[in-house]
Design an enzyme around this catalytic site. Sequence first.
Site, short mmCIF file in Angstrom:
data_model
loop_
_atom_site.label_atom_id
_atom_site.label_comp_id
_atom_site.label_asym_id
_atom_site.label_seq_id
_atom_site.Cartn_x
_atom_site.Cartn_y
_atom_site.Cartn_z
N PRO A 74 32.76 78.40 44.70
CA PRO A 74 32.25 79.63 44.07
C PRO A 74 32.58 80.84 44.94
O PRO A 74 32.39 80.79 46.16
CB PRO A 74 30.73 79.40 44.03
CG PRO A 74 30.45 78.31 45.00
CD PRO A 74 31.70 77.53 45.19
N ALA A 89 32.11 85.07 44.78
CA ALA A 89 31.72 86.30 44.09
C ALA A 89 32.92 87.23 44.04
O ALA A 89 33.65 87.39 45.02
CB ALA A 89 30.56 86.95 44.85
N CYS A 118 26.11 81.25 51.63
CA CYS A 118 26.65 82.60 51.73
C CYS A 118 26.10 83.27 53.00
O CYS A 118 24.90 83.23 53.25
CB CYS A 118 26.22 83.38 50.49
SG CYS A 118 26.82 85.03 50.46
N LYS A 153 24.98 74.04 47.94
CA LYS A 153 26.09 74.40 48.83
C LYS A 153 25.51 74.96 50.12
O LYS A 153 24.68 75.87 50.09
CB LYS A 153 26.99 75.43 48.15
CG LYS A 153 28.15 75.88 49.01
CD LYS A 153 29.29 76.36 48.14
CE LYS A 153 30.45 76.86 48.97
NZ LYS A 153 30.16 78.14 49.62
N GLY A 170 36.18 74.45 53.59
CA GLY A 170 36.52 75.32 54.71
C GLY A 170 37.95 75.12 55.18
O GLY A 170 38.32 74.04 55.63
N ASP A 171 38.77 76.15 54.97
CA ASP A 171 40.15 76.19 55.48
C ASP A 171 41.06 75.11 54.91
O ASP A 171 42.06 74.75 55.54
CB ASP A 171 40.16 76.08 57.02
CG ASP A 171 39.43 77.22 57.70
OD1 ASP A 171 39.05 78.17 57.00
OD2 ASP A 171 39.23 77.15 58.92
N GLY A 225 38.55 77.31 48.37
CA GLY A 225 38.23 78.69 48.01
C GLY A 225 39.44 79.60 48.14
O GLY A 225 40.24 79.74 47.21
N ARG A 226 39.59 80.18 49.34
CA ARG A 226 40.59 81.24 49.51
C ARG A 226 42.02 80.80 49.22
O ARG A 226 42.84 81.61 48.80
CB ARG A 226 40.47 81.82 50.92
CG ARG A 226 39.20 82.66 51.09
CD ARG A 226 38.88 82.93 52.53
NE ARG A 226 38.55 81.69 53.23
CZ ARG A 226 38.34 81.61 54.52
NH1 ARG A 226 38.40 82.68 55.26
NH2 ARG A 226 38.04 80.44 55.08
C1 LIG Z 1 35.47 86.47 48.37
C2 LIG Z 1 34.53 85.34 48.63
C3 LIG Z 1 33.35 85.25 47.91
C4 LIG Z 1 32.46 84.18 48.13
N1 LIG Z 1 31.34 84.09 47.37
C5 LIG Z 1 30.56 82.98 47.46
C6 LIG Z 1 29.48 82.76 46.56
O1 LIG Z 1 29.23 83.55 45.65
N2 LIG Z 1 28.75 81.63 46.72
C7 LIG Z 1 29.01 80.72 47.71
O2 LIG Z 1 28.32 79.71 47.80
N3 LIG Z 1 30.02 80.91 48.57
C8 LIG Z 1 30.81 81.99 48.45
N4 LIG Z 1 31.89 82.13 49.28
C9 LIG Z 1 32.22 81.06 50.24
C10 LIG Z 1 33.22 80.06 49.62
O3 LIG Z 1 32.64 79.37 48.53
C11 LIG Z 1 33.72 79.03 50.67
O4 LIG Z 1 32.60 78.32 51.14
C12 LIG Z 1 34.42 79.69 51.85
O5 LIG Z 1 35.35 80.67 51.41
C13 LIG Z 1 35.17 78.64 52.70
O6 LIG Z 1 36.10 77.94 51.93
P1 LIG Z 1 37.70 78.30 51.99
O7 LIG Z 1 38.11 78.27 53.44
O8 LIG Z 1 38.36 77.24 51.15
O9 LIG Z 1 37.85 79.69 51.43
C14 LIG Z 1 32.77 83.20 49.10
C15 LIG Z 1 33.96 83.32 49.83
C16 LIG Z 1 34.83 84.35 49.60
C17 LIG Z 1 36.12 84.42 50.38
#
Ligand SMILES: Cc1cc2nc3c(=O)[nH]c(=O)nc-3n(C[C@H](O)[C@H](O)[C@H](O)COP(=O)(O)O)c2cc1C
Length: 330
Positions: free
Chosen positions: A17, A19, A101, A140, A202-203, A225-226
Amino acid sequence: MLTIGPYVLPSRAVLAPMAGVTDRPFRILCRKLGAGLAASEMLTSDVRLWNTSKSRLRMSHEGEPEPRVVQLAGADPAALAEAARLNVDRGAQIIDLNMGCPAKKVCGKLCGSALLQDEPLVARILETVVSSVSVPVTLKIRTGWNRERRNGVSIARIAESCGIQALAVHGRTRADFYEGAAEYETIRAIKSTVRIPVFANGDINDAQKAREVLDFTGADGVMIGRASHGAPWIFRSVNAFLADRNAHAALSRTEVRDIILAHLDSLYVFYGEGTGVRIARKHLGWYCEQCFPDSAQVRRDLMGASSTAAQFALASKHFDEWVHRAAQAA
Ligand SMILES: Cc1cc2nc3c(=O)[nH]c(=O)nc-3n(C[C@H](O)[C@H](O)[C@H](O)COP(=O)(O)O)c2cc1C
């Protein structure tokens, strides 16, 4: 087979997720490209704030494949339970609770990962929400409050005993924000402690990394995510690689162009003219990083468009040229 309540997930790789990113068009796109699940952007548990166009769009699920997951953020057990019930009435099939978050305040109160420092409150929230809806509730979290107090395992135990049906763990503490590298030892410890499905997060930025993290942690799935920004097809390549290390799931440039243009179109329909251009700009910036990493000019051109028609025409032109360049070089 990875299941959450009655739902069998079609893939072990799910969209995180985010935002401002995981709106309905992006969720539908990632699901089409192989994401096993795609939770909505977090929605505040304060129903008084739902009467904004932003919240209304966040609660829209039309055309979304099942199971539809709504993520809620808040700190008050009763308010979260009420918000969960209302969202189930509006079509949510899984409620996800955000304790991951790092923002100091969401909806004016400490919530998100700040809750991890108050285990009794975590238990009260989880018990209250689980008992107030008939659909599965998932959670989460981060690995803990800070590196000295990495209480992820303890939180996971609480979650399981309160009836949480799946857990996603971001391998950073709240104090880490997004700094440093994610660690997966705590996720491994959590996975070996609880019996509910665990998603490692994460990553994870490509299929190889997804495989490594699954092998190391023993997690049931990965949450991405990213790495999906500008590359929603990552789920397709992760799925192919997890099924067969030698599989190639690369898309042709024509397919990529068609996905990008259809994504723009769906954003315009969902948000309308003004917001549509603005939100599409963000995704176009990410697509440019993937497709035109060396062309600041293309990026400037696309960022400058101020109407959906102009933006779409420019995107068509540049991505058509990108397809033809590859055809000529072949
Ligand atoms: C732009 C952005 C918005 C995010 N918004 C939320 C959110 O609304 N709820 C949530 O649980 N995590 C949120 N996260 C965290 C991501 O869900 C995820 O845990 C985090 O980016 C690490 O994963 P990744 O390295 O694959 O990006 C957000 C992350 C980013 C970059």
